[in-house]
Design a protein around this motif. Sequence first.
Motif, PDB file in Angstrom:
ATOM      1  N   VAL B 191     -28.079  27.664-117.594  1.00  0.00           N
ATOM      2  CA  VAL B 191     -28.229  27.810-119.040  1.00  0.00           C
ATOM      3  C   VAL B 191     -28.250  26.453-119.716  1.00  0.00           C
ATOM      4  CG1 VAL B 191     -27.108  28.629-121.114  1.00  0.00           C
ATOM      5  CG2 VAL B 191     -27.272  30.076-119.127  1.00  0.00           C
ATOM      6  N   GLN B 192     -29.258  26.230-120.513  1.00  0.00           N
ATOM      7  CA  GLN B 192     -29.380  24.990-121.273  1.00  0.00           C
ATOM      8  C   GLN B 192     -29.614  25.353-122.725  1.00  0.00           C
ATOM      9  OE1 GLN B 192     -28.765  22.526-119.466  1.00  0.00           O
ATOM     10  NE2 GLN B 192     -30.021  22.328-117.635  1.00  0.00           N
ATOM     11  N   ALA B 193     -29.535  24.327-123.562  1.00  0.00           N
ATOM     12  CA  ALA B 193     -29.785  24.565-124.979  1.00  0.00           C
ATOM     13  C   ALA B 193     -31.223  24.215-125.305  1.00  0.00           C
ATOM     14  CB  ALA B 193     -28.846  23.711-125.819  1.00  0.00           C
ATOM     15  N   GLY B 194     -31.753  24.846-126.327  1.00  0.00           N
ATOM     16  CA  GLY B 194     -33.119  24.552-126.702  1.00  0.00           C
ATOM     17  C   GLY B 194     -33.363  24.857-128.155  1.00  0.00           C
ATOM     18  N   MET B 195     -34.586  24.620-128.571  1.00  0.00           N
ATOM     19  CA  MET B 195     -34.894  24.772-129.979  1.00  0.00           C
ATOM     20  C   MET B 195     -36.343  25.207-130.131  1.00  0.00           C
ATOM     21  SD  MET B 195     -34.543  21.739-132.720  1.00  0.00           S
ATOM     22  CE  MET B 195     -32.815  21.724-133.087  1.00  0.00           C
ATOM     23  N   LEU B 196     -36.544  26.223-130.956  1.00  0.00           N
ATOM     24  CA  LEU B 196     -37.909  26.620-131.299  1.00  0.00           C
ATOM     25  C   LEU B 196     -38.343  25.758-132.466  1.00  0.00           C
ATOM     26  CD1 LEU B 196     -37.411  30.474-131.254  1.00  0.00           C
ATOM     27  CD2 LEU B 196     -38.832  29.190-129.661  1.00  0.00           C
ATOM     28  N   VAL B 197     -39.538  25.173-132.379  1.00  0.00           N
ATOM     29  CA  VAL B 197     -39.987  24.321-133.483  1.00  0.00           C
ATOM     30  C   VAL B 197     -41.418  24.681-133.857  1.00  0.00           C
ATOM     31  CG1 VAL B 197     -38.503  22.408-132.797  1.00  0.00           C
ATOM     32  CG2 VAL B 197     -40.831  22.502-131.939  1.00  0.00           C
ATOM     33  N   SER B 198     -41.758  24.402-135.107  1.00  0.00           N
ATOM     34  CA  SER B 198     -43.126  24.650-135.544  1.00  0.00           C
ATOM     35  C   SER B 198     -44.044  23.593-134.913  1.00  0.00           C
ATOM     36  CB  SER B 198     -43.201  24.595-137.066  1.00  0.00           C
ATOM     37  OG  SER B 198     -42.634  23.399-137.538  1.00  0.00           O
ATOM     38  N   GLY B 199     -45.324  23.930-134.843  1.00  0.00           N
ATOM     39  CA  GLY B 199     -46.270  23.051-134.145  1.00  0.00           C
ATOM     40  C   GLY B 199     -46.378  21.670-134.755  1.00  0.00           C
TER      41      GLY B 199
END
Lengths: 111, 900
Positions: B191-199
């Motif tokens: 498990v890692q951390a992540g981020m959804l970002v706009s293009g």
Amino acid sequence: MSKPTDLVQGTLDLLILKLLALQPLHGWAISRRLKSLSGDVLQVSEGSLYPALHKLEQEGWIQAEWKLTENNRRAKFYELTRLGRRQLETETAAWELLSSAITSVIRLSEA
Amino acid sequence: MRIEHWLYALPLKFRSLLRRDQVERELDDEMQFHLDQLIEDGIARGLSPGDARAAAWRAMGGLTQRKDEVRDMWGVRWFTDLVDDMRFALRSLRRVPGLTVFIVLAIAVGIGMTAAAFSLLDALVFRPYPVPRPGNVVNLVSTSRDNAFEGFSYREYLDIRAAAKSYDGVVANSTIMGIGFAPDTKATPRVQAGMLVSGNYFRVLGVEPQVGRGFRDDEDQVQARDAVVVLSWECWKREFASDPGAVGRSIRLNGRDFTVIGVAPKSFPGMFIFARNDFFIPLAMAKLFLANSQTDFFESRDDRQLALRARLGAHTSLAEARHELAGLVGAFQRSFPPLYRDRGAAVLNQVQMRTQTGDVKNWKFSAIFTILALATLLVACTNVAGLLLSRARGRTREIAVRLALGAGRARLVRFLMAESLILALLGGIAGVAVGYVGIGFLSQFSIPSDLPISIPIRMDTRVLLACATLAMASAVLFGLAPALQCTRVELATGLHAADVDPPGRHRMWGRNALIVAQVAMSLMLLTAAFLMARGFQSGVERATGFRKDHLLMVRLDPRLLQYDSTRTQQFYRLLTERLCDTPGVSSVALTLNPPLGLDTFERIQFVPEDFELPRDRDHVTSSMDAIDEGFFETMGIAITSGRAFSASDGANAPRVAIVNEHFAKHYWPNGDAVGRRFRLEGRGGAPVEIVGVARTIPYRSTGEKPIDFVYLPVAQHPSARLVVLLHAPGDPLALVEPVKAAVHSLDPDLPLLELRTYEDLYRYDAIEGPRVAVRLVGTMGAAAVFLAIAGLYGLVAYNVTRRTREIGIRMAIGASSSDVLRLVLGKGITLVGIGTAIGLVLGVGVERLFDATLFDNSAGVDVVSYLIVVPSMFLATLLAAWLPARRALRIAPSQALRWE
């Protein structure tokens, strides 16, 4: 004890610049030359020449170099820089203007 | 002309500074040459060598003076004088090593403490975003009546991005709590951390990928099409050993293959200061990662999960942007009236964002630390000022001699300031060392999470700059007054005695004020430490009503392996059954987030039955947890009326809820909450019947004010990300292996998150964090008290020494020892009294501040703290005054009269 300021304000600078314009000299030679050229009228006390020299050097009008004298002794020779030559011209012009003005005033009063 | 002048002058000035010895030698040579020539000249004129020499010396008119005139012409006098002052000051300080060390240490403690506290404050509030031109990056937040800082939904983001004219681009991002990551298809996901970002995320923020490229705009346009990922620099280094070949490779995230297209630069760990994230993923891939499967992220206008940031346009003010956003939200309100009741929006700059949203307590803490640390520094400065004052007065004669010899007062003040400056510089350097220790101390906060959460506290240039500024400021603070005072000496008297009072009635006023300030400040700091310790203690004492020990917890998230909801529920059912049968387990529970857990609790909107809502609102909100039927038994939380959940409260059964006592009293003060109902999601929503009332416990942190809380059965509010709690009468850690075995027998690939005892979590919140805080403030208080005691001791001791003759005379003409004691002690007691009174007022002020910011304190003034602090402080300071005062009693009159 006479100080450079005993001369007309600024004239010592003018005299030094003029002497150095002829040839590079060390402090002792400048002091002798001043004495012999102007008789004893413009006597500058020994040693008080040096603050003036160092001031001119800081202004960038003259620059110094250690060289050997004709007697093979090391001495600090000063020579005029380009800046100094221009300064000499300005001061000479100013002096001539001043002295001619004063002379004409003196003549007026005599007449 | 000017430039040419400097062309000649600058090298000369540098030369006279840097090669001072040689320039001096040349000056000697030049003068010597002239002198030699004069002498030769004299001999040539027939003088004897001796006469010639004497004449030459006379003619030069004082060689030393001439040289000095020449040096004046160099135009570097001010600097060489300063260096001389520094040298001399160093020499005179070396003569009093004890005093010097004491002063340096005092300043170091003050500066170091402040630096450490400031570094925390800087990390939390002031450090700019790690992007180019961070100043014009603003935050857009949605506001509602219950929550002033919500995110925006995807639909809202698209609308704002399309319509807003104030910005050079609007970006959106959403933190993903856990991503199952596998470097290749065969590996077990971690498990890692992540981020959804706009293009447009990297482009608008101005972040250039270190390797590869950022997203293209078209990679964020079609749902679930472009499985591309940008790695963080840390992840690239850790997982791929910084191999540039990682770009183009395929990695597995939540069970799907993603192509690595780039690596973010080291300077950009993300915009959020706490969480480091490893992956930047386009928003279009959101379905794969988001927790809430009940709403449609791309369509629902009130699924507000996106944090919006924007770059202000070059000619747009914050006020214009605010006005525009308010207009946009107004348009939303007209188009979708039911969704936008009471909803607004705000544009916040960096500092506003960091101080007003999220866990406000953290930065308030650090701001209070900084203020208290500055108070410590102030105590240190006043102390040092007092010391320097007595030292300067001891030097009255020296200074009088210097004045008599023609030293200007300004020159003397400069010389004395040089001494202070050196002390401050040394103190500053030592302070940086103390600061490092302090920062190490603060970094001990380790948050019990598997994901890399950390507060990046560090000694960076900003903190060092702050140290330097503080050192200079303290030099002025403690050096100027003594320097000014002691150069105001009457020459005649000054030359007579070694130590003379300056004339006037207020001669000791300054020193007395310093002592009063020290006593008051240290009393305040000590009170602060005590109040903090007791505040945390009472928080812990009130944190009752739930089990903390003999619990093991583990967080699971089958979404990481692409389970659908049927499979997820089946998984949890099988798992709880197996764990219940495990030897050594007495009960098992499921919860979204345990009390004091690291996730934030979800909130529900509801309309309570038989409760008059305020006229201007159509629903109220509450924090919520979804649990299974084993929860209350496992956590040891009492059901005070009604019943707990049972297995029959299934997905198709009537909807039920359990509320806490605070909730019950809030909406139904007559105590008949059981049997009442509320409707979820507004008036038309599903009715939920309250079947039980549970004890109110702390939910988010110990010491919090009681809050409304609702429990729903997890079967009626399904979620994939759940915490399993196990109660074990024996050692809970003995269950680690059986739990792992049970999970892996169901799915060998499922990662176990936050596998630890519940006590760890509790200790982190209730004990470890507060301990660091209390120790820090306690150290400040102790340092301040020590300084105040030393200062008072010094004052009284100095008074006794100074008045030795007077005391001798008094004793000779019949003063008793109590008279003498009163003479030297009286002033000390008065000063301590005044200081204590002021300190008490300051302490009450600090208590008000704490109550307003940190603690839920309903008890009012904490009398016990003052009963401990004030008398002990008073006694300690009295002792400090009494010890040197005793010396006055031992003065023999015969000896004292022979003084000097």
